[in-house]
Motif scaffolding. Sequence first.
Motif, PDB file in Angstrom:
ATOM      1  N   SER A 447       1.129  -1.128  -0.048  1.00 47.56           N
ATOM      2  CA  SER A 447      -0.353   0.002  -0.042  1.00 47.56           C
ATOM      3  C   SER A 447       0.638   1.286  -0.015  1.00 47.56           C
ATOM      4  O   SER A 447       2.160   1.740   0.128  1.00 47.56           O
ATOM      5  N   GLU A 449       0.556   5.659   0.978  1.00 40.65           N
ATOM      6  CA  GLU A 449      -1.038   6.475   1.982  1.00 40.65           C
ATOM      7  C   GLU A 449       0.433   8.004   0.943  1.00 40.65           C
ATOM      8  O   GLU A 449       1.481   7.891   1.080  1.00 40.65           O
ATOM      9  N   SER A 451      -0.517  12.213   2.524  1.00 46.93           N
ATOM     10  CA  SER A 451      -0.499  12.749   4.029  1.00 46.93           C
ATOM     11  C   SER A 451      -0.457  13.821   3.841  1.00 46.93           C
ATOM     12  O   SER A 451       0.401  14.854   2.410  1.00 46.93           O
ATOM     13  N   TRP A 457      -3.323   9.662   6.836  1.00 49.17           N
ATOM     14  CA  TRP A 457      -2.480   8.780   5.462  1.00 49.17           C
ATOM     15  C   TRP A 457      -4.149   8.908   5.348  1.00 49.17           C
ATOM     16  O   TRP A 457      -5.069   8.238   5.933  1.00 49.17           O
ATOM     17  N   HIS A 458      -4.258   9.210   3.903  1.00 48.27           N
ATOM     18  CA  HIS A 458      -5.338   8.383   2.728  1.00 48.27           C
ATOM     19  C   HIS A 458      -4.624   7.694   1.819  1.00 48.27           C
ATOM     20  O   HIS A 458      -3.352   7.663   1.348  1.00 48.27           O
ATOM     21  N   ALA A 459      -5.093   6.569   1.639  1.00 40.70           N
ATOM     22  CA  ALA A 459      -4.988   5.309   1.187  1.00 40.70           C
ATOM     23  C   ALA A 459      -4.748   5.331  -0.396  1.00 40.70           C
ATOM     24  O   ALA A 459      -5.673   5.929  -1.111  1.00 40.70           O
ATOM     25  N   TRP A 474       1.344   4.840  -8.358  1.00 47.18           N
ATOM     26  CA  TRP A 474       0.126   5.199  -7.192  1.00 47.18           C
ATOM     27  C   TRP A 474      -0.191   6.162  -6.815  1.00 47.18           C
ATOM     28  O   TRP A 474       0.610   7.285  -8.489  1.00 47.18           O
ATOM     29  N   TRP A 476      -2.878   9.635  -6.261  1.00 43.41           N
ATOM     30  CA  TRP A 476      -4.278  10.068  -4.996  1.00 43.41           C
ATOM     31  C   TRP A 476      -4.617  11.090  -5.546  1.00 43.41           C
ATOM     32  O   TRP A 476      -3.945  11.937  -5.917  1.00 43.41           O
ATOM     33  N   THR A 498       5.874  -0.149   7.100  1.00 45.29           N
ATOM     34  CA  THR A 498       6.022   0.823   6.347  1.00 45.29           C
ATOM     35  C   THR A 498       7.775   1.860   7.125  1.00 45.29           C
ATOM     36  O   THR A 498       8.214   1.789   7.699  1.00 45.29           O
TER      37      THR A 498
END
Length: 522
Positions: A447, A449, A451, A457-459, A474, A476, A498
């Motif tokens: 994953s 994330e 911020s 934190w947003h996936a 990735w 967002w 992480t």
Amino acid sequence: MLAAAVALGVAELAAGITGPQGAPVTAVGEVAINLTPIPVKEFAIAHFGSHDKQALVAGIVMLLVVFAALVGILAVRRIAAGLAGLAAFAAVGAAAAVSRPTATAVDVVPTLAGVGAAAVILVVLARYAGAALPQSLEAAVSRALGAAFRLITARARQGTGPVTGRGSPDRRRFLIAAAGAAALAGAAGGLGDRLLGRFSVASSRAQVRLPAPAVAAPAVPAGAEFRISGLTPFFTPDSSFYRVDTDLILPQVAPQTWTLRIDGMVGRELEIDFADLLRMPLTETDITLVCVSNEVGGSYAGNARWLGAPLAGLLRRAGVRAGADQVLSTAADGMTISTPVAAIMDGRDALLAVGMNGQPLPVAHGFPARMVVPGLYGYVSATKWVTRLTLTTFARQRAYWTQRGYAAQAPIKTESRIDVPRPLAQLPAGRVAVAGVAWAPTRGIASVEVSVDGGPWHAARLAAADGIDTWRQWMWPWDATAGLHRLQVRATDRTGVTQPARRAPPFPDGASGWDSVVVTVT
Ligand SMILES: Nc1nc2c(c(=O)[nH]1)N[C@H]1C(S)=C(S)[C@@H](COP(=O)(O)O)O[C@H]1N2
Ligand SMILES: [Mo]
């Protein structure tokens, strides 16, 4: 300075005959690279990036110009002092040329030939600039050059010009000699460059036909790439693939003469040539390569489709003896790299690669053969122009970068990078695609994330994974509001680890910390 130019030009010409690694600026530069303290190296990489080599050569040439000017001033006052300066220059160049691991005795020839020619030019120019020469030298110069100058200047002088005596300047002869020196430097250097072209392996590379893989890479899944401008493409084109090595001139290794020896703690020593290698069943696989010098957010990482013979099979053929825990690989440039035997044998796609993105390896990336091992930083795995694998132990032998303080064991850390928006970008408020790549070779990305301003934190959305050894895009979608904002990213690998927040520099085992960019939304 003209004498120095002649030295470099004539040395280039001699190097065109004896081989490129004797050229003095290259030799001095490569020795400087090997002696550079780690903080200076990291500074150079951080500030000059992949132009670090041009910066080094420019620096050496600048020092040379200053040194040459001083020698010139000395020479006009006392020719012996000037010649001593030249001798110092010769000593540095020759010592550099022979001190490198791959040097042979002929590598001093370019420096000596260059300095010999420069000594003649220096004496002549100093003489016409008004230097007093010792009796014997004066006699030699006037005998050797008197005739030549009478020839060149006969018509102009018509025998009426002032006869210059010992120690008095002669402007006309000085200018003629200076022009001659400049022409000699240019001609010798130009010819040397042409001759050096002979050492290029570009044409033998063009003739290499790679066989089809015995094990082909699966097709890259359809969703592996987002269409976002500025986002790193899944495959890095060769032209923008980062290059990191200690070489000012690329090793030119002909496939016809290349061999790989496997020796040390083995059951039986093995030697293969390039034809043998191409006859082996080859594996094709996608691997993301990362340099330990990559800063958080940096660009020293690239992804390619590699074709090569599995290293595990080669080691099994040689028979690894009990107790051997290190493969010490040696390359045509003298580089040594230590790789854990365990990493090569544990089932990952560790390759002796011959192909990159469907073509023979580019010369800059190790032609004709290099190592590629998923999950380990390049300095402990990715030996370009590799010629020898020695089975040994970590206790007994240390490789080039380990001798300089870098970690002996260096798995690639889980990393993520923001490609867009660019740092300090000005954006209109509303939907903004925040996007980048993340990698954790041999573990895979689970994953990513994002911020904003240190908030929750947003996936992020992950592009389809090609495999665990390659990076993953990735993105967002951010509803950007007016103001100055700081975006941060962190990744988690499939082992559940992480990325830590703590910033660490690349030395000694790879950078860590979260990449961040600051942008202005209006
Ligand atoms: N022969 C040789 N191989 C080498 C190096 C080198 O200096 N000489 N540098 C290593 C380092 S530090 C890295 S990160 C990778 C970079 O490979 P690339 O230039 O193909 O991207 O090559 C590795 N292999
Ligand atoms: Mo590296």
